[in-house]
Scaffold this motif. Sequence first.
Motif, PDB file in Angstrom:
ATOM      1  N   GLY A  34       3.299  25.866 -57.326  1.00 24.89           N
ATOM      2  CA  GLY A  34       4.458  25.257 -56.684  1.00 24.89           C
ATOM      3  C   GLY A  34       5.743  25.955 -57.067  1.00 24.89           C
ATOM      4  N   ILE A  35       6.815  25.180 -56.977  1.00 19.32           N
ATOM      5  CA  ILE A  35       8.137  25.697 -57.318  1.00 19.32           C
ATOM      6  C   ILE A  35       8.729  24.808 -58.404  1.00 19.32           C
ATOM      7  N   ASN A  96      15.279  28.684 -59.188  1.00 12.12           N
ATOM      8  CA  ASN A  96      13.985  28.314 -58.604  1.00 12.12           C
ATOM      9  C   ASN A  96      12.978  29.332 -59.115  1.00 12.12           C
ATOM     10  N   VAL A  97      11.917  28.863 -59.716  1.00 11.88           N
ATOM     11  CA  VAL A  97      10.905  29.784 -60.228  1.00 11.88           C
ATOM     12  C   VAL A  97       9.532  29.374 -59.678  1.00 11.88           C
ATOM     13  N   ILE A  98       8.769  30.355 -59.236  1.00 11.51           N
ATOM     14  CA  ILE A  98       7.414  30.095 -58.730  1.00 11.51           C
ATOM     15  C   ILE A  98       6.501  29.731 -59.900  1.00 11.51           C
ATOM     16  N   ILE A  99       5.658  28.732 -59.681  1.00  8.30           N
ATOM     17  CA  ILE A  99       4.619  28.388 -60.668  1.00  8.30           C
ATOM     18  C   ILE A  99       3.283  28.838 -60.091  1.00  8.30           C
ATOM     19  N   GLY A 102      -0.453  27.419 -63.288  1.00 12.49           N
ATOM     20  CA  GLY A 102       0.094  26.534 -64.315  1.00 12.49           C
ATOM     21  C   GLY A 102       1.191  27.133 -65.165  1.00 12.49           C
ATOM     22  N   LYS A 103       1.697  28.313 -64.727  1.00  7.79           N
ATOM     23  CA  LYS A 103       2.729  28.975 -65.525  1.00  7.79           C
ATOM     24  C   LYS A 103       3.861  29.485 -64.651  1.00  7.79           C
ATOM     25  N   LEU A 104       5.046  29.589 -65.248  1.00  7.26           N
ATOM     26  CA  LEU A 104       6.167  30.206 -64.556  1.00  7.26           C
ATOM     27  C   LEU A 104       5.799  31.650 -64.258  1.00  7.26           C
ATOM     28  N   LEU A 105       6.066  32.081 -63.027  1.00  9.64           N
ATOM     29  CA  LEU A 105       5.748  33.452 -62.630  1.00  9.64           C
ATOM     30  C   LEU A 105       6.904  34.365 -63.043  1.00  9.64           C
ATOM     31  N   LEU A 106       6.899  34.741 -64.321  1.00 13.99           N
ATOM     32  CA  LEU A 106       7.962  35.586 -64.876  1.00 13.99           C
ATOM     33  C   LEU A 106       7.413  36.975 -65.157  1.00 13.99           C
ATOM     34  N   GLY A 107       8.292  37.967 -65.104  1.00 10.47           N
ATOM     35  CA  GLY A 107       7.909  39.313 -65.483  1.00 10.47           C
ATOM     36  C   GLY A 107       7.694  39.392 -66.989  1.00 10.47           C
ATOM     37  N   THR A 108       7.045  40.448 -67.413  1.00  5.90           N
ATOM     38  CA  THR A 108       6.682  40.620 -68.826  1.00  5.90           C
ATOM     39  C   THR A 108       7.854  40.392 -69.771  1.00  5.90           C
ATOM     40  N   TRP A 109       9.032  40.891 -69.404  1.00  7.86           N
ATOM     41  CA  TRP A 109      10.174  40.830 -70.328  1.00  7.86           C
ATOM     42  C   TRP A 109      11.142  39.699 -70.018  1.00  7.86           C
ATOM     43  N   ARG A 123      23.332  19.210 -74.532  1.00  3.37           N
ATOM     44  CA  ARG A 123      23.224  19.561 -73.109  1.00  3.37           C
ATOM     45  C   ARG A 123      21.861  19.161 -72.597  1.00  3.37           C
ATOM     46  N   ARG A 124      21.730  19.135 -71.267  1.00  2.94           N
ATOM     47  CA  ARG A 124      20.411  18.868 -70.708  1.00  2.94           C
ATOM     48  C   ARG A 124      20.193  19.696 -69.452  1.00  2.94           C
ATOM     49  N   ILE A 125      18.933  19.963 -69.204  1.00  4.81           N
ATOM     50  CA  ILE A 125      18.520  20.743 -68.046  1.00  4.81           C
ATOM     51  C   ILE A 125      17.550  19.870 -67.257  1.00  4.81           C
ATOM     52  N   ALA A 126      17.849  19.667 -65.979  1.00  4.56           N
ATOM     53  CA  ALA A 126      16.957  18.865 -65.121  1.00  4.56           C
ATOM     54  C   ALA A 126      15.841  19.765 -64.590  1.00  4.56           C
ATOM     55  N   VAL A 127      14.634  19.222 -64.572  1.00  2.00           N
ATOM     56  CA  VAL A 127      13.451  19.949 -64.097  1.00  2.00           C
ATOM     57  C   VAL A 127      12.777  19.127 -63.005  1.00  2.00           C
ATOM     58  N   LYS A 128      12.569  19.761 -61.859  1.00  2.00           N
ATOM     59  CA  LYS A 128      11.924  19.071 -60.737  1.00  2.00           C
ATOM     60  C   LYS A 128      10.905  20.014 -60.103  1.00  2.00           C
ATOM     61  N   PHE A 129       9.794  19.471 -59.658  1.00  2.68           N
ATOM     62  CA  PHE A 129       8.748  20.321 -59.087  1.00  2.68           C
ATOM     63  C   PHE A 129       8.550  20.043 -57.606  1.00  2.68           C
ATOM     64  N   LEU A 130       8.258  21.120 -56.880  1.00  2.60           N
ATOM     65  CA  LEU A 130       7.808  21.010 -55.500  1.00  2.60           C
ATOM     66  C   LEU A 130       6.386  21.557 -55.528  1.00  2.60           C
ATOM     67  N   HIS A 131       5.406  20.680 -55.307  1.00  2.59           N
ATOM     68  CA  HIS A 131       4.017  21.147 -55.380  1.00  2.59           C
ATOM     69  C   HIS A 131       3.096  20.283 -54.554  1.00  2.59           C
TER      70      HIS A 131
END
Length: 131
Positions: A34-35, A96-99, A102-109, A123-131
């Motif tokens: 998902g996202i 927006n990051v692709i999942i 089960g993992k964030l689709l991030l590059g190696t670095w 501080r806080r960071i809101a997390v919401k999923f589209l899946h």
Amino acid sequence: MVKYINVRSKARIEFIDITEMVQEVIKAEGVMKGICFLYVPHTTAGIIINEGADPSVQRDIQNALSRLIPHEMNYFHREGNADAHIKSTLAGTSLNVIIDEGKLLLGTWQSVFFCEFDGPRHRRIAVKFLH
Ligand code: ZN
């Protein structure tokens, strides 16, 4: 449902690697594909993706931003944190990051960084999923 990641910055300007914290939320929610929407509901903070392997990169980004946008200048905003508002605008307050698998689709670095520009603060960071 919106989940929140809470962080506490310790310096006026500080990048906090929240990649693992986001990953824990994904795992807890059982999201495989998902996202992932990440949103920072603050006016003097931001969120970016950049290199997580060499901490020098974070310092270079912070220094470059501070050269472009000095703390003290002839700003109209008299709260003393006009630079932080501008840095927040440049960094942006959402990602927006692709999942995948089960993992964030991030590059190696790549890592996800919460960017504090007017700390120390809670501080806080809101997390919401589209899946
Ligand atoms: Zn302000």
